[in-house]
Design a protein around this motif. Structure first.
Motif, mmCIF file in Angstrom:
data_model
loop_
_atom_site.group_PDB
_atom_site.id
_atom_site.type_symbol
_atom_site.label_atom_id
_atom_site.label_comp_id
_atom_site.label_asym_id
_atom_site.label_seq_id
_atom_site.Cartn_x
_atom_site.Cartn_y
_atom_site.Cartn_z
ATOM 1 N N ARG A 180 -49.045 2.648 -55.869
ATOM 2 C CA ARG A 180 -49.501 3.403 -54.694
ATOM 3 C C ARG A 180 -48.328 4.125 -54.038
ATOM 4 N NH1 ARG A 180 -50.488 1.828 -49.333
ATOM 5 N NH2 ARG A 180 -50.335 -0.383 -49.841
ATOM 6 N N PHE A 181 -47.156 3.510 -54.002
ATOM 7 C CA PHE A 181 -45.979 4.188 -53.465
ATOM 8 C C PHE A 181 -45.623 5.415 -54.313
ATOM 9 C CE2 PHE A 181 -44.341 -0.097 -51.671
ATOM 10 C CZ PHE A 181 -45.253 0.006 -50.634
ATOM 11 N N PHE A 182 -45.787 5.281 -55.618
ATOM 12 C CA PHE A 182 -45.512 6.405 -56.516
ATOM 13 C C PHE A 182 -46.472 7.560 -56.226
ATOM 14 C CE2 PHE A 182 -45.507 8.812 -60.429
ATOM 15 C CZ PHE A 182 -44.199 8.745 -60.868
ATOM 16 N N VAL A 183 -47.749 7.231 -56.059
ATOM 17 C CA VAL A 183 -48.741 8.266 -55.728
ATOM 18 C C VAL A 183 -48.428 8.880 -54.360
ATOM 19 C CG1 VAL A 183 -51.187 8.702 -55.268
ATOM 20 C CG2 VAL A 183 -50.514 7.218 -57.172
ATOM 21 N N ASN A 184 -48.014 8.043 -53.405
ATOM 22 C CA ASN A 184 -47.640 8.558 -52.085
ATOM 23 C C ASN A 184 -46.515 9.588 -52.198
ATOM 24 O OD1 ASN A 184 -49.500 6.858 -50.921
ATOM 25 N ND2 ASN A 184 -48.007 5.353 -50.228
ATOM 26 N N SER A 185 -45.525 9.303 -53.025
ATOM 27 C CA SER A 185 -44.417 10.238 -53.202
ATOM 28 C C SER A 185 -44.899 11.560 -53.769
ATOM 29 C CB SER A 185 -43.345 9.632 -54.121
ATOM 30 O OG SER A 185 -42.624 8.621 -53.464
ATOM 31 N N LEU A 186 -45.796 11.496 -54.741
ATOM 32 C CA LEU A 186 -46.347 12.731 -55.302
ATOM 33 C C LEU A 186 -47.090 13.533 -54.234
ATOM 34 C CD1 LEU A 186 -47.739 11.554 -58.772
ATOM 35 C CD2 LEU A 186 -45.766 13.022 -58.353
ATOM 36 N N VAL A 187 -47.903 12.838 -53.433
ATOM 37 C CA VAL A 187 -48.712 13.525 -52.425
ATOM 38 C C VAL A 187 -47.827 14.193 -51.376
ATOM 39 C CG1 VAL A 187 -50.390 13.203 -50.562
ATOM 40 C CG2 VAL A 187 -50.731 12.073 -52.767
ATOM 41 N N VAL A 188 -46.875 13.441 -50.819
ATOM 42 C CA VAL A 188 -46.074 13.999 -49.729
ATOM 43 C C VAL A 188 -45.083 15.045 -50.236
ATOM 44 C CG1 VAL A 188 -46.347 11.921 -48.341
ATOM 45 C CG2 VAL A 188 -44.348 12.144 -49.826
ATOM 46 N N SER A 189 -44.565 14.877 -51.446
ATOM 47 C CA SER A 189 -43.617 15.850 -51.976
ATOM 48 C C SER A 189 -44.313 17.161 -52.297
ATOM 49 C CB SER A 189 -42.929 15.298 -53.232
ATOM 50 O OG SER A 189 -42.185 14.143 -52.942
ATOM 51 N N ILE A 190 -45.453 17.084 -52.981
ATOM 52 C CA ILE A 190 -46.208 18.301 -53.284
ATOM 53 C C ILE A 190 -46.710 18.952 -52.003
ATOM 54 C CG2 ILE A 190 -48.282 19.184 -54.411
ATOM 55 C CD1 ILE A 190 -47.904 17.055 -56.551
ATOM 56 N N GLY A 191 -47.196 18.136 -51.061
ATOM 57 C CA GLY A 191 -47.670 18.685 -49.793
ATOM 58 C C GLY A 191 -46.566 19.358 -49.005
ATOM 59 N N ALA A 192 -45.373 18.752 -48.978
ATOM 60 C CA ALA A 192 -44.251 19.338 -48.244
ATOM 61 C C ALA A 192 -43.825 20.665 -48.859
ATOM 62 C CB ALA A 192 -43.072 18.363 -48.223
ATOM 63 N N VAL A 193 -43.783 20.726 -50.190
ATOM 64 C CA VAL A 193 -43.393 21.969 -50.860
ATOM 65 C C VAL A 193 -44.439 23.050 -50.631
ATOM 66 C CG1 VAL A 193 -42.938 23.037 -53.099
ATOM 67 C CG2 VAL A 193 -41.998 20.781 -52.581
ATOM 68 N N ALA A 194 -45.729 22.687 -50.730
ATOM 69 C CA ALA A 194 -46.794 23.669 -50.534
ATOM 70 C C ALA A 194 -46.757 24.245 -49.116
ATOM 71 C CB ALA A 194 -48.158 23.026 -50.812
ATOM 72 N N LEU A 195 -46.589 23.387 -48.111
ATOM 73 C CA LEU A 195 -46.522 23.870 -46.730
ATOM 74 C C LEU A 195 -45.288 24.726 -46.508
ATOM 75 C CD1 LEU A 195 -47.674 23.857 -43.869
ATOM 76 C CD2 LEU A 195 -46.414 21.728 -43.444
ATOM 77 N N SER A 196 -44.166 24.336 -47.087
ATOM 78 C CA SER A 196 -42.937 25.117 -46.938
ATOM 79 C C SER A 196 -43.069 26.487 -47.590
ATOM 80 C CB SER A 196 -41.749 24.358 -47.547
ATOM 81 O OG SER A 196 -41.468 23.183 -46.821
ATOM 82 N N LEU A 197 -43.733 26.549 -48.739
ATOM 83 C CA LEU A 197 -43.948 27.848 -49.385
ATOM 84 C C LEU A 197 -44.873 28.722 -48.552
ATOM 85 C CD1 LEU A 197 -44.381 26.812 -53.139
ATOM 86 C CD2 LEU A 197 -42.466 28.060 -52.134
ATOM 87 N N LEU A 198 -45.915 28.123 -48.002
ATOM 88 C CA LEU A 198 -46.878 28.886 -47.208
ATOM 89 C C LEU A 198 -46.222 29.533 -45.999
ATOM 90 C CD1 LEU A 198 -49.887 29.649 -46.809
ATOM 91 C CD2 LEU A 198 -50.121 27.554 -45.462
#
Length: 277
Positions: free
Chosen positions: A70-88
Motif C-alpha cells: 500500500r505504501f508503494f501504491v501511495n508513492s505512485l499516486v502522489v508522485s504521478i499526481g504531483a507531476v500532473a499538477l505541476s505540468l498543468l
C-alpha cells in the motif's frame, strides 16, 4: 612501458576503486536482502541466499504490521499526481516566463527557484500546523500539494529554456491565422517541446518519489510513501534488516528505470532545436 600508458592504467584503476566504493552500499543492501533470518546477525558474506524477504515484502498484506504494498501504491499516486499538477500549472507559467518580460520577472523566477533549494526543515513545522488545521494531514491531496515545492520550480525553470528557444514567429503566424493565444500555446508551442516535457516529467517524478522529509512529517499511515514505509521494518524488539533492505531495493526500481529511460529523452530534448530565423 610509456608514461602515458602508466597514467592510463592508474586512472582506470582509480575509477575501478571508486566504482566499487560507490556501489558497495547497494551491494551490501542486496546481500542483506538475501539473508535468511537465522543468518542475519551471525554471517557476513557466507550464507544461504533466499528470496523470502522479497516474497514477504511483496506479499500484499501487512508484514510485521507494515502494509508495504500500500505504501508503494501511495508513492505512485502522489508522485504521478504531483507531476500532473505541476505540468498543468507549470507549463503555462514557463511559457509566460519565456515570452513576457517585465521589471522584476527575473527576481520572481529566482524566488520560485529558491523554493526548490530551500531546506525542507525550514517550512515543515508551519506546514504541519496548517495541515492539522485544514484536515490535509495524512491525505493524498496534502502530499501532492506539498510536493509542488519539489516539482513545480524544476518544471518551470527547465521548460522556460525550451520555450525561450522556440521562435516566436511560429506563434505569431498562428495568431495571424486567427488562433487565440491559448490555442497557439496548445497547438503550436506544446507539440514542439514534447521531448522536453517528457524529460522534465521524468525528472520531477524521480524527485517526488525520493522525497523523504514531507511524507515523514505530514503523513501517518493512510498516505505514507515507500521512502518512509521501508524504515518501518526497523521497529520492534528485533529489527528486520533483511526486510528493510528488500523494501528499499524494491522501492528503488521505479526511479532507477526512469533514470535509465530519461537519458534518451534528454538527448532528444537537448538536440531538438528551434526554428531559427
Amino acid at each position: 612501458m610509456s608514461k602515458e600508458r602508466l597514467t592510463g592504467i592508474a586512472v582506470n584503476a582509480g575509477l575501478v576503486v571508486y566504482f566499487v566504493f560507490a556501489l558497495f552500499p547497494v551491494a551490501w543492501m542486496l546481500i542483506l536482502s538475501l539473508k535468511p533470518d537465522n543468518q542475519l546477525f551471525n554471517t557476513y558474506f557466507s550464507f544461504s541466499p533466499t528470496l523470502d524477504s522479497y516474497r514477504t515484502v511483496l506479499g500484499g498484506g501487512e508484514v510485521e504490521g507494515v502494509p508495504f504494498v500500500r505504501f508503494f501504491v501511495n508513492s505512485l499516486v502522489v508522485s504521478i499526481g504531483a507531476v500532473a499538477l505541476s505540468l498543468l500549472i507549470g507549463l503555462p507559467a514557463a511559457y509566460a516566463a519565456a515570452r513576457w518580460k517585465f521589471r522584476g520577472s527575473e527576481n520572481l523566477m529566482f524566488t520560485l527557484l529558491s523554493f526548490r533549494f530551500a531546506p525542507e526543515l525550514t517550512v515543515i513545522i508551519p506546514l504541519f500546523v496548517l495541515y492539522q488545521q485544514l484536515g490535509l494531514f495524512d491525505t493524498y491531496v496534502g502530499v501532492i500539494w506539498v510536493l509542488q515545492l519539489v516539482t513545480m520550480p524544476l518544471i518551470v525553470w527547465i521548460m522556460r529554456s525550451y520555450f525561450t528557444d522556440l521562435s516566436p514567429e511560429l506563434e505569431q503566424a498562428a495568431l495571424l491565422d486567427g488562433y487565440s493565444r491559448t490555442r497557439a500555446f496548445v497547438k503550436i508551442a506544446l507539440p514542439l517541446v514534447k521531448p522536453g516535457i517528457a524529460a522534465v516529467s521524468l525528472l520531477a517524478f524521480i524527485f517526488a518519489w525520493n522525497n523523504f522529509v514531507f511524507p515523514l512529517i505530514l503523513t501517518s499511515s493512510n498516505a505514507q510513501t515507500v521512502t518512509v514505509g521501508a524504515l518501518s521494518f526497523l521497529g520492534g524488539d528485533r529489527p528486520k534488516y533483511n526486510l528493510t533492505a528488500a523494501a528499499a531495493l524494491v522501492s528503488a526500481v521505479p526511479p532507477l528505470v526512469l533514470a535509465l529511460t530519461i537519458q534518451r529523452y534528454l538527448v532528444r530534448g537537448l538536440s531538438f532545436g528551434a526554428v531559427k530565423s
